[in-house]
Design a protein around this motif. Sequence first.
Motif, PDB file in Angstrom:
ATOM      1  N   ALA A 346      -5.848  21.880  -7.612  1.00  0.00           N
ATOM      2  CA  ALA A 346      -5.979  21.892  -6.153  1.00  0.00           C
ATOM      3  C   ALA A 346      -5.917  20.464  -5.644  1.00  0.00           C
ATOM      4  CB  ALA A 346      -7.295  22.552  -5.748  1.00  0.00           C
ATOM      5  N   ALA A 347      -5.386  20.285  -4.436  1.00  0.00           N
ATOM      6  CA  ALA A 347      -5.282  18.946  -3.851  1.00  0.00           C
ATOM      7  C   ALA A 347      -6.662  18.302  -3.831  1.00  0.00           C
ATOM      8  CB  ALA A 347      -4.721  19.043  -2.433  1.00  0.00           C
ATOM      9  N   HIS A 348      -6.727  17.092  -4.371  1.00  0.00           N
ATOM     10  CA  HIS A 348      -8.036  16.479  -4.593  1.00  0.00           C
ATOM     11  C   HIS A 348      -8.160  15.074  -4.022  1.00  0.00           C
ATOM     12  CE1 HIS A 348     -11.832  15.679  -6.521  1.00  0.00           C
ATOM     13  NE2 HIS A 348     -11.333  14.683  -7.237  1.00  0.00           N
ATOM     14  N   TYR A 349      -7.149  14.234  -4.253  1.00  0.00           N
ATOM     15  CA  TYR A 349      -7.291  12.833  -3.848  1.00  0.00           C
ATOM     16  C   TYR A 349      -5.920  12.237  -3.539  1.00  0.00           C
ATOM     17  CZ  TYR A 349      -9.146   8.098  -3.656  1.00  0.00           C
ATOM     18  OH  TYR A 349      -9.510   6.844  -3.222  1.00  0.00           O
ATOM     19  N   LEU A 350      -5.873  11.438  -2.483  1.00  0.00           N
ATOM     20  CA  LEU A 350      -4.649  10.746  -2.085  1.00  0.00           C
ATOM     21  C   LEU A 350      -4.685   9.311  -2.573  1.00  0.00           C
ATOM     22  CD1 LEU A 350      -2.010  10.629  -0.365  1.00  0.00           C
ATOM     23  CD2 LEU A 350      -3.472   9.925   1.548  1.00  0.00           C
ATOM     24  N   CYS A 351      -3.688   8.928  -3.365  1.00  0.00           N
ATOM     25  CA  CYS A 351      -3.643   7.561  -3.895  1.00  0.00           C
ATOM     26  C   CYS A 351      -2.993   6.583  -2.928  1.00  0.00           C
ATOM     27  CB  CYS A 351      -2.905   7.533  -5.234  1.00  0.00           C
ATOM     28  SG  CYS A 351      -3.767   8.446  -6.532  1.00  0.00           S
ATOM     29  N   GLY A 352      -2.275   7.080  -1.941  1.00  0.00           N
ATOM     30  CA  GLY A 352      -1.672   6.227  -0.929  1.00  0.00           C
ATOM     31  C   GLY A 352      -2.514   6.198   0.326  1.00  0.00           C
ATOM     32  N   GLY A 353      -1.897   5.718   1.417  1.00  0.00           N
ATOM     33  CA  GLY A 353      -2.612   5.676   2.693  1.00  0.00           C
ATOM     34  C   GLY A 353      -2.242   4.460   3.510  1.00  0.00           C
ATOM     35  N   VAL A 354      -3.179   4.017   4.332  1.00  0.00           N
ATOM     36  CA  VAL A 354      -2.959   2.863   5.209  1.00  0.00           C
ATOM     37  C   VAL A 354      -3.013   1.594   4.360  1.00  0.00           C
ATOM     38  CG1 VAL A 354      -3.719   1.669   7.286  1.00  0.00           C
ATOM     39  CG2 VAL A 354      -4.143   4.135   7.046  1.00  0.00           C
ATOM     40  N   VAL A 355      -1.943   0.844   4.362  1.00  0.00           N
ATOM     41  CA  VAL A 355      -1.842  -0.347   3.510  1.00  0.00           C
ATOM     42  C   VAL A 355      -2.820  -1.423   3.983  1.00  0.00           C
ATOM     43  CG1 VAL A 355      -0.326  -2.202   2.705  1.00  0.00           C
ATOM     44  CG2 VAL A 355       0.567   0.127   2.977  1.00  0.00           C
ATOM     45  N   VAL A 356      -3.601  -1.940   3.037  1.00  0.00           N
ATOM     46  CA  VAL A 356      -4.540  -3.035   3.335  1.00  0.00           C
ATOM     47  C   VAL A 356      -4.384  -4.143   2.306  1.00  0.00           C
ATOM     48  CG1 VAL A 356      -6.231  -1.501   4.420  1.00  0.00           C
ATOM     49  CG2 VAL A 356      -6.419  -1.987   1.975  1.00  0.00           C
ATOM     50  N   ASP A 357      -4.823  -5.343   2.688  1.00  0.00           N
ATOM     51  CA  ASP A 357      -4.845  -6.447   1.727  1.00  0.00           C
ATOM     52  C   ASP A 357      -6.202  -6.463   1.026  1.00  0.00           C
ATOM     53  OD1 ASP A 357      -6.690  -7.573   3.477  1.00  0.00           O
ATOM     54  OD2 ASP A 357      -5.365  -9.179   4.166  1.00  0.00           O
ATOM     55  N   MET A 358      -6.483  -7.511   0.291  1.00  0.00           N
ATOM     56  CA  MET A 358      -7.705  -7.542  -0.512  1.00  0.00           C
ATOM     57  C   MET A 358      -8.966  -7.703   0.326  1.00  0.00           C
ATOM     58  SD  MET A 358      -6.422  -9.569  -3.927  1.00  0.00           S
ATOM     59  CE  MET A 358      -7.969  -9.399  -4.812  1.00  0.00           C
ATOM     60  N   ASP A 359      -8.810  -7.945   1.616  1.00  0.00           N
ATOM     61  CA  ASP A 359      -9.947  -7.993   2.531  1.00  0.00           C
ATOM     62  C   ASP A 359     -10.023  -6.749   3.405  1.00  0.00           C
ATOM     63  OD1 ASP A 359     -11.004 -10.573   1.805  1.00  0.00           O
ATOM     64  OD2 ASP A 359      -9.273 -11.467   2.820  1.00  0.00           O
ATOM     65  N   GLY A 360      -9.202  -5.746   3.095  1.00  0.00           N
ATOM     66  CA  GLY A 360      -9.229  -4.510   3.865  1.00  0.00           C
ATOM     67  C   GLY A 360      -8.487  -4.571   5.181  1.00  0.00           C
ATOM     68  N   LYS A 361      -7.738  -5.644   5.429  1.00  0.00           N
ATOM     69  CA  LYS A 361      -7.001  -5.777   6.690  1.00  0.00           C
ATOM     70  C   LYS A 361      -5.715  -4.950   6.646  1.00  0.00           C
ATOM     71  CE  LYS A 361      -6.368 -10.249   7.081  1.00  0.00           C
ATOM     72  NZ  LYS A 361      -6.767 -10.748   5.745  1.00  0.00           N
ATOM     73  N   THR A 362      -5.422  -4.227   7.715  1.00  0.00           N
ATOM     74  CA  THR A 362      -4.174  -3.479   7.846  1.00  0.00           C
ATOM     75  C   THR A 362      -3.115  -4.374   8.474  1.00  0.00           C
ATOM     76  OG1 THR A 362      -4.525  -2.636  10.095  1.00  0.00           O
ATOM     77  CG2 THR A 362      -5.599  -1.431   8.287  1.00  0.00           C
ATOM     78  N   SER A 363      -1.966  -3.805   8.793  1.00  0.00           N
ATOM     79  CA  SER A 363      -0.891  -4.573   9.426  1.00  0.00           C
ATOM     80  C   SER A 363      -1.134  -4.777  10.914  1.00  0.00           C
ATOM     81  CB  SER A 363       0.460  -3.884   9.205  1.00  0.00           C
ATOM     82  OG  SER A 363       0.434  -2.556   9.706  1.00  0.00           O
ATOM     83  N   LEU A 364      -2.189  -4.174  11.480  1.00  0.00           N
ATOM     84  CA  LEU A 364      -2.562  -4.377  12.873  1.00  0.00           C
ATOM     85  C   LEU A 364      -3.759  -5.315  12.950  1.00  0.00           C
ATOM     86  CD1 LEU A 364      -0.758  -1.820  13.190  1.00  0.00           C
ATOM     87  CD2 LEU A 364      -2.362  -1.036  14.950  1.00  0.00           C
ATOM     88  N   THR A 365      -3.726  -6.248  13.873  1.00  0.00           N
ATOM     89  CA  THR A 365      -4.838  -7.171  14.048  1.00  0.00           C
ATOM     90  C   THR A 365      -6.105  -6.419  14.451  1.00  0.00           C
ATOM     91  OG1 THR A 365      -3.303  -8.912  14.746  1.00  0.00           O
ATOM     92  CG2 THR A 365      -5.621  -9.221  15.309  1.00  0.00           C
ATOM     93  N   ASN A 366      -7.221  -6.795  13.829  1.00  0.00           N
ATOM     94  CA  ASN A 366      -8.537  -6.207  14.122  1.00  0.00           C
ATOM     95  C   ASN A 366      -8.640  -4.725  13.756  1.00  0.00           C
ATOM     96  OD1 ASN A 366      -9.609  -8.630  15.023  1.00  0.00           O
ATOM     97  ND2 ASN A 366      -9.041  -8.248  17.155  1.00  0.00           N
ATOM     98  N   LEU A 367      -7.768  -4.264  12.862  1.00  0.00           N
ATOM     99  CA  LEU A 367      -7.895  -2.913  12.316  1.00  0.00           C
ATOM    100  C   LEU A 367      -8.014  -3.028  10.795  1.00  0.00           C
ATOM    101  CD1 LEU A 367      -7.883   0.192  12.706  1.00  0.00           C
ATOM    102  CD2 LEU A 367      -5.401   0.107  12.322  1.00  0.00           C
ATOM    103  N   PHE A 368      -9.100  -2.463  10.269  1.00  0.00           N
ATOM    104  CA  PHE A 368      -9.357  -2.458   8.834  1.00  0.00           C
ATOM    105  C   PHE A 368      -9.351  -1.009   8.331  1.00  0.00           C
ATOM    106  CE2 PHE A 368     -11.236  -6.168  10.720  1.00  0.00           C
ATOM    107  CZ  PHE A 368     -11.073  -7.196   9.804  1.00  0.00           C
TER     108      PHE A 368
END
Length: 537
Positions: A346-368
């Motif tokens: 059964a579907a259990h865990y997603l290995c992908g998602g919103v890309v972050v760097d090693m500080d949890g920052k996404t490609s949008l400013t002020n979005l983690f």
Amino acid sequence: MKTNFLIIGSGAAGLTLAVKLAERFPKKKITVVTKANKSESNTKYAQGGVAAVFNFKEDSYQKHIDDTLRAGDGLCDTEVVEMVIKEGPLRLKELMEWGARFDIDENGELSLGREGGHSNFRVIHHRDTTGNEIERTLLERADELPNINLLAHHFAVDLITEHHFPEIKTEQLSCYGAYVMDQISGSIFAIKADCTTLASGGMGRVYGHTTNPAVATGDGIAMAYRATARIENMEFIQFHPTALFDGKNGSSFLISEAVRGFGAFLRNKKGERFMLKYDDRGELASRDIVSRGIDSEMRESGEDCVFLDCTHLDIEELKLHFPNIYQTCLKKDIDLEKDWIPVVPAAHYLCGGVVVDMDGKTSLTNLFACGECSHTGLHGANRLASNSLLEALVYADRIYNYISKNLPSQTAMSIKKWNDQGTVMLSEFEIIQGKTSDLQQLMRRYAGVVRNNSDLMEASIHLEKLYSETEKLYQKYKLNTALCQLRNMVNVAHLIIQQSLRRDENRGGYYNEDYDKKKDLVGEKKQYRCALEINQD
């Protein structure tokens, strides 16, 4: 509403970050938004435990790193893997200092378990309700902090970015908070925030048959996607091999990986212990191999499930380690002392998602982002068992440290009120229920454990029609939770299908029949090992 730090999600990742920010900045306001009650999250249902190195006599960071890289099948970010595994024990000690009670052995040391894909005993646990214990600890800690405002039964509808201000022209988008719906009153309002963190969990409900709770509809990923944040590796969905099967519609109750680590065998209807055909590790192979092995057996036999056999194990020890599993099975007239447990992937865990760097920052400013909704690079093509809670704790700490050193400035921008003029109330909720069921059947049929390009193209065509129908509902009617979740799940399904079509090889949890002409897992065994040897070199 104005807040300094907005956190969407109340699982391990979101609450850890909230607690740390609240303690570090007692005069700043932390707002946590969660669409169910405050304890409902994927964290709560985690049974197996948290993997971390504590026994340095027999284990090492390098062994844990190697196991993680092996499971990730060449797609892990090695720098991230090393960072998470080395920082993980510190985060767990911190959690224990906050009051988390993990099982100990007769010597008073942490009782370490072993799960699929691990070369050593390194999984700490609280019987078979580890996630619930972590959630309890974090909620109690959060309740003691007056500057944390936890908004239960509030649904985050959309992130606020420059898309809501067409007069602003910029190449680098920023996040200014989110529009949030009070699910009791139905009102939608803006929460303006200096920075926003997505900690919204997984997306298992896209498949219907899942080990995830009802809240796991991919909301954070869908919001980030609509805000044009980078999303990657959505094709890598980990199917838990052993969800309790309860009739034709399956069941969402998870039979923990740790039960196989404890010594349970997988058998087909003939009673054959089949996993040794697919991997020398048998039942302790990584989840992608076990899931495909079960899928292969079911296809060959035409049966709806296979079975997990615990009858040869010490029943009293089994009850002690897995009381919740034992009692749940007993309620379904399955006596583990003499009966086999019917199970399916059964579907259990997603290995992908919103890309972050090693500080949890996404490609949008002020979005983690942190937790299951994020793509850190730790899991690669397949998550090693019990690495997910570890990742959540470490990345919550990384985001906290980054924010502490780089406090975001307050924006003077005025946020517009939510505009739903011209919309009407939806009275026939069966419409949404029907479309949700259609989506789930579509994903199970065309984008499940084993895929092929023809099915994925067919799914894409059907999904385009469903997307169009859903957007019309979204524009015509006043919003409700079911409609918002359907919209989010359609977005997530689109990402899964399109990124599956872009992948032209089998890796980890992704398996496409078109890239294995033999369509034979036994024949794949040698090829898989060769790939692992190359990766290790």
